[in-house]
Write an enzyme that holds these catalytic residues in place. Structure first.
Site, PDB file in Angstrom:
ATOM      1  N   GLU A 155       1.608  18.083  95.753  1.00  0.00           N
ATOM      2  CA  GLU A 155       2.913  18.044  95.058  1.00  0.00           C
ATOM      3  C   GLU A 155       4.075  18.662  95.838  1.00  0.00           C
ATOM      4  OE1 GLU A 155       2.166  19.819  91.212  1.00  0.00           O
ATOM      5  OE2 GLU A 155       0.777  18.246  90.629  1.00  0.00           O
ATOM      6  N   GLU A 262      -6.705  12.044  89.868  1.00  0.00           N
ATOM      7  CA  GLU A 262      -6.633  12.817  88.608  1.00  0.00           C
ATOM      8  C   GLU A 262      -6.343  11.895  87.431  1.00  0.00           C
ATOM      9  OE1 GLU A 262      -4.039  16.235  88.977  1.00  0.00           O
ATOM     10  OE2 GLU A 262      -4.587  16.547  91.068  1.00  0.00           O
TER      11      GLU A 262
HETATM   12  C1  XIL Z   1      -4.268  21.597  85.863  1.00  0.00           C
HETATM   13  C2  XIL Z   1      -5.565  22.029  85.200  1.00  0.00           C
HETATM   14  O1  XIL Z   1      -6.184  20.896  84.645  1.00  0.00           O
HETATM   15  C3  XIL Z   1      -5.296  23.074  84.134  1.00  0.00           C
HETATM   16  O2  XIL Z   1      -6.518  23.606  83.625  1.00  0.00           O
HETATM   17  C4  XIL Z   1      -4.459  24.207  84.720  1.00  0.00           C
HETATM   18  O3  XIL Z   1      -4.123  25.104  83.686  1.00  0.00           O
HETATM   19  C5  XIL Z   1      -3.206  23.690  85.366  1.00  0.00           C
HETATM   20  O4  XIL Z   1      -3.550  22.704  86.349  1.00  0.00           O
HETATM   21  N1  XIL Z   1      -1.873  18.265  88.889  1.00  0.00           N
HETATM   22  C6  XIL Z   1      -2.836  18.898  89.650  1.00  0.00           C
HETATM   23  C7  XIL Z   1      -3.904  19.679  88.959  1.00  0.00           C
HETATM   24  O5  XIL Z   1      -2.883  18.721  90.868  1.00  0.00           O
HETATM   25  O6  XIL Z   1      -4.346  20.750  89.723  1.00  0.00           O
HETATM   26  C8  XIL Z   1      -3.454  20.139  87.597  1.00  0.00           C
HETATM   27  O7  XIL Z   1      -4.568  20.751  86.943  1.00  0.00           O
HETATM   28  C9  XIL Z   1      -2.902  18.990  86.796  1.00  0.00           C
HETATM   29  C10 XIL Z   1      -1.709  18.386  87.473  1.00  0.00           C
END
Ligand code: XIL
Length: 360
Positions: A155, A262
């Site tokens: 990101e 994701e």
């Molecule tokens: C999220 C997790 O799922 C949560 O448990 C945590 O509190 C915050 O992060 N993008 C990403 C992930 O790259 O690492 C994130 O994961 C969701 C958005």
């Protein structure tokens, strides 16, 4: 006689419109075995519950949801907390699952010590890059040969249309250089690991082009980068078929691997920033209409993943089932979401049967 009863029951089920699995032994990973591995984001706790059995049946790859992030794994400068990440990697090793590592450099879930020097002032560029190198070297070396792919930088692109890179501490202290350095450090620690740049809202044409520019720039400069991770946090209202198709086409042009890292399909209209709960957020029923739309979106996504199978080398879901998803607390804390293919009892949802139909 028995055969007659079975045949009758089968016809009755089909007439009633129930989806019938062709074989209840098969999992997502088996339906997709000729296309790409199917992964899931996990916590170490989940691997000790009934969810472990579901993971083994359905998935052949895992990503730690939080356990390998900078904050959780490296809470103070002199201390690493390996327990959770180790237990996830051990589970993968015992059961022959592939492992993706997530993530080596991010602006969130990052410990405060990283950006501060011994006197409490902002760390210099030299100190910060040295810390980044030490961190990446330790983590990647520990899991060398066990983690096949890393989300190296997560990101880094800004969501603001007129801003290229996110104005994070990384950027403020190091300038753009930290990105290439992170890839270089990871490659030095494990030359065989596949290294990804990972980001969200990649379907947005403006952000998409910025991600493309960053990754192409790294590739052209000879930085060891092997792929782009599209997070795929989508929803009932986006992406459209055209939008996703052109996104996948565009990223294929990089000549690198694409992974959907994701995936989840929220049943609420997409929002990218956390906000307060409003009155209308209290109605969080998973209605028939939402279910029907979600089936359609999931089907469309996997049809396009299949179409772009030559570029796509993995699809990972972010969480296991609707029992728990990070979207239950994001963007609205405490608003229940239903973004995955398994319900809270770990039973396949109708969207699951739509997804397994695609490769047939
Ligand atoms: C999220 C997790 O799922 C949560 O448990 C945590 O509190 C915050 O992060 N993008 C990403 C992930 O790259 O690492 C994130 O994961 C969701 C958005």
């Amino acid at each position: 006689m028995n055969r007659f009863i079975l045949a009758f029951a089968f016809v009755a089920c089909v007439q009633a419109g129930y989806s019938q699995p062709s074989s209840s032994e098969k999992g997502l990973k088996d339906y997709y075995k000729n296309l790409f591995p199917i992964g899931v984001a996990v916590s170490p706790q989940a691997l000790k519950t009934d969810e472990a059995k579901l993971i083994l049946k359905q998935f052949n790859s895992m990503t730690p949801e939080n356990a390998m992030k900078m904050g959780p794994i490296h809470p103070t400068e002199s201390e690493y907390f390996w327990t959770h990440a180790d237990s996830i990697v051990a589970f993968a090793q015992r059961n022959n699952l592939m492992m993706r590592g997530h993530t080596l450099c991010w602006h969130n879930q990052t410990p405060n010590w990283l950006f501060t020097d011994a006197n409490g002032n902002p760390a210099s560029k030299e100190i910060l890059l040295q810390r980044l190198k030490e961190h990446i070297t330790s983590v990647v070396t520990r899991y060398k040969g066990k983690v096949y792919a890393w989300d190296v930088v997560n990101e880094a692109i800004s969501d603001k249309p007129d801003e290229y890179l996110r104005n994070s501490e990384w950027l403020k202290i190091c300038g753009e250089e930290y990105i290439a350095k992170a890839f270089q450090y990871a490659h030095e620690a494990d030359p065989n690991a596949l290294l990804f740049y990972n980001d969200y809202n990649e379907i947005n044409p403006i952000k998409r082009e910025k991600i493309f520019k960053l990754v192409k720039g790294l590739k052209d400069a000879g930085v060891p980068i092997h792929g782009v991770g599209l997070q795929g946090h989508w929803a009932l209202n986006e992406p459209s078929r055209l939008q996703l198709d052109s996104t996948l086409t565009r990223f294929s042009e990089l000549g690198l691997k694409i992974q959907i890292t994701e995936l989840d399909i929220s049943v609420y209209p997409k929002e990218h920033n956390a906000r307060e709960r409003k009155a209308e957020d209290y109605n969080s029923t998973f209605t028939k209409e939402k279910e029907a739309k979600q089936i359609e979106v999931y089907k469309m996504c996997f049809e396009l993943f299949k179409k772009h199978k030559n570029a796509i080398s993995g699809v990972t879901f972010w969480n296991i089932s609707d029992r728990h998803s990070w979207l239950d607390n994001f963007p609205v804390r405490g608003r229940k979401d239903y973004p995955l293919l398994f319900d809270k009892d770990l039973k396949p949802k109708k969207a699951y049967w739509a997804v397994v139909e695609v490769p047939k």
